[in-house]
Scaffold this active site. Structure first.
Site, short mmCIF file in Angstrom:
data_model
loop_
_atom_site.label_atom_id
_atom_site.label_comp_id
_atom_site.label_asym_id
_atom_site.label_seq_id
_atom_site.Cartn_x
_atom_site.Cartn_y
_atom_site.Cartn_z
N LYS A 53 -38.54 -44.53 -47.07
CA LYS A 53 -38.76 -44.39 -48.31
C LYS A 53 -39.08 -43.00 -48.97
CE LYS A 53 -34.73 -47.34 -48.16
NZ LYS A 53 -34.21 -47.30 -47.44
N LYS A 108 -37.37 -48.77 -33.78
CA LYS A 108 -36.36 -49.07 -34.94
C LYS A 108 -35.42 -50.64 -34.71
CE LYS A 108 -32.56 -47.23 -37.96
NZ LYS A 108 -33.15 -47.22 -38.81
N LYS A 118 -32.52 -42.50 -41.39
CA LYS A 118 -31.70 -41.81 -41.55
C LYS A 118 -32.35 -41.03 -43.36
CE LYS A 118 -30.66 -44.51 -45.73
NZ LYS A 118 -31.12 -45.64 -45.93
N GLY A 125 -28.60 -48.69 -44.72
CA GLY A 125 -27.54 -48.76 -43.67
C GLY A 125 -27.07 -50.94 -44.25
N ASN A 126 -28.43 -51.43 -44.71
CA ASN A 126 -28.50 -53.15 -45.13
C ASN A 126 -27.12 -52.88 -46.60
OD1 ASN A 126 -29.92 -54.09 -43.19
ND2 ASN A 126 -31.90 -53.23 -44.03
N1 LIG Z 1 -43.11 -52.03 -52.27
C1 LIG Z 1 -41.66 -52.03 -51.57
N2 LIG Z 1 -40.80 -52.53 -53.22
C2 LIG Z 1 -39.21 -52.54 -52.85
N3 LIG Z 1 -38.96 -53.35 -51.41
C3 LIG Z 1 -39.76 -53.21 -50.49
C4 LIG Z 1 -41.00 -52.78 -50.70
N4 LIG Z 1 -41.55 -52.94 -49.54
C5 LIG Z 1 -40.78 -53.30 -48.52
N5 LIG Z 1 -39.59 -53.47 -49.31
C6 LIG Z 1 -38.51 -54.12 -48.54
O1 LIG Z 1 -37.19 -52.38 -47.81
C7 LIG Z 1 -36.47 -53.09 -48.01
C8 LIG Z 1 -35.22 -52.19 -48.11
O2 LIG Z 1 -35.92 -50.89 -46.93
P1 LIG Z 1 -34.50 -51.42 -45.27
O3 LIG Z 1 -34.05 -52.23 -45.24
O4 LIG Z 1 -34.92 -50.57 -44.80
O5 LIG Z 1 -33.26 -50.77 -46.45
P2 LIG Z 1 -32.40 -49.38 -46.22
O6 LIG Z 1 -31.30 -50.42 -45.32
O7 LIG Z 1 -31.77 -49.17 -47.16
O8 LIG Z 1 -32.80 -48.75 -45.21
C9 LIG Z 1 -35.93 -53.79 -49.12
O9 LIG Z 1 -35.07 -54.93 -48.90
C10 LIG Z 1 -37.84 -54.67 -49.14
O10 LIG Z 1 -37.22 -55.39 -48.77
MG LIG Z 2 -34.41 -49.12 -44.01
#
Ligand SMILES: Nc1ncnc2c1ncn2[C@@H]1O[C@H](COP(=O)(O)OP(=O)(O)O)[C@@H](O)[C@H]1O
Ligand SMILES: [Mg+2]
Length: 307
Positions: free
Chosen positions: A258, A118, A201, A9-10
């Protein structure tokens, strides 16, 4: 090979989300990256909706409308699905592309309903947080401010799975289960009703991947790889086994879901999963960028030198 591509989403919501053109150009960037894969593989695209559903909720509130979360989820799925459908079709001349409003069943007694976790929507200051609290909405701290929190129950079943399978079989590039799918519960008579929640998601993407027997799950986000020991280092992980990754802690709500989704997909299908940047989609699949999770990996392998 069948590939499920899950867009963050980001990554779909750079600053300036309120501007239609900003959303359109993010969708175009994603579509062009996905098109590189769709020319060689059967692709099913899913996407997040956290920033978008939060914005729609704020707009409804500003207009004095009480719109339930399932309906806001459907609106965001339609909005993002439309942009992706059109941009994918433009990037893949001659291919059929279809976005499908997808419902995903959750358990009515899922404990998540009692504990909203969330974050959705924009970062709020203390006054903004108080306004939401006064209306009985849950709010939690986030990045120096506050954000609205909603329930995020576990997805159990994709209601339209057979339709998705049918479309994939005849070569359609399907966009579905957006925002984790519209959360619904099933009553004793088998009828569906909307639920007040936003499904993760990444968790729905696993159901989708298993449901269409995908060989690969790509989790595309706004960082180029999973970092070991983030945020202390940005040492990117190149390859890892589900067992080695599951033994490490990852940030809840962002990288945690993830990594968990990737591990569950690999264990459930025998396929592989990749986590990395949207623009690297084809290179991720080829093992030339990002983090690949597969059973054959020996522990945790890093990209050298630090990227
Ligand atoms: N171990 C890690 N490696 C990389 N990014 C990380 C980690 N832990 C946390 N993050 C954060 O997770 C973010 C991606 O997840 P999220 O913001 O939920 O994105 P999305 O919208 O793609 O689900 C990255 O921008 C980063 O700030
Ligand atoms: Mg996310």
């Amino acid at each position: 090979m069948r590939v499920v591509v899950a867009l963050g989403g980001n990554a779909l919501a750079p600053p300036g989300l309120e501007q239609a053109e900003t959303q359109r150009s993010a969708a175009r960037h994603a579509a062009e990256a996905i098109a590189g894969i769709a020319r060689e593989h059967d692709v099913v695209v899913t996407h997040g909706n956290g920033p978008q559903v939060g914005l729609l909720a704020a707009q409804a509130e500003a207009a004095g409308q009480g719109v339930p979360l399932d309906v806001l989820g459907a609106e965001s799925e339609g909005l993002i699905g439309y942009l992706l459908e059109q941009e994918l079709a433009n990037a893949l001349p001659g291919r059929d592309v279809a976005a499908l409003l997808t419902q995903v069943e959750v358990a009515p007694d899922d404990p998540a309903f009692a504990h909203p976790t969330k974050p959705i929507g924009p970062l709020l200051d203390a006054a903004g947080a108080e306004r939401l609290r006064a209306r009985g909405l849950a709010v939690g701290p986030d990045r120096g401010g506050f954000r609205r929190l909603v329930a995020s129950p576990a997805p159990r079943e994709i209601v339209e799975l057979r339709t998705i399978q049918l479309l994939v079989r005849i070569g359609v590039v399907v966009v579905c289960s957006g925002g984790g799918g519209i959360p619904v519960v099933r009553d004793a008579r088998g009828a569906h009703h909307g639920a007040s929640a936003v499904i993760d998601k990444d968790r729905s993407a696993v159901l989708l991947g298993i449901g269409i027997a995908a060989g690969a799950l790509l989790l595309l986000t706004d960082v180029p790889a999973v970092y070991a020991d983030w945020p202390e280092t940005k040492q990117a992980i190149r390859r890892a086994s589900p067992r080695a990754l599951a033994a490490r802690p990852f940030a809840p709500g962002t990288m945690g879901p993830k990594v968990e989704a990737a591990c569950r997909f690999v264990r459930g299908t025998g396929g592989f999963a990749c986590i990395g940047a949207v623009g690297d989609a084809a290179r991720l699949l080829a093992g030339e960028a990002g983090t690949r999770i597969e059973s054959g990996a020996s522990g945790i392998e890093l990209w050298e030198p630090a990227r």
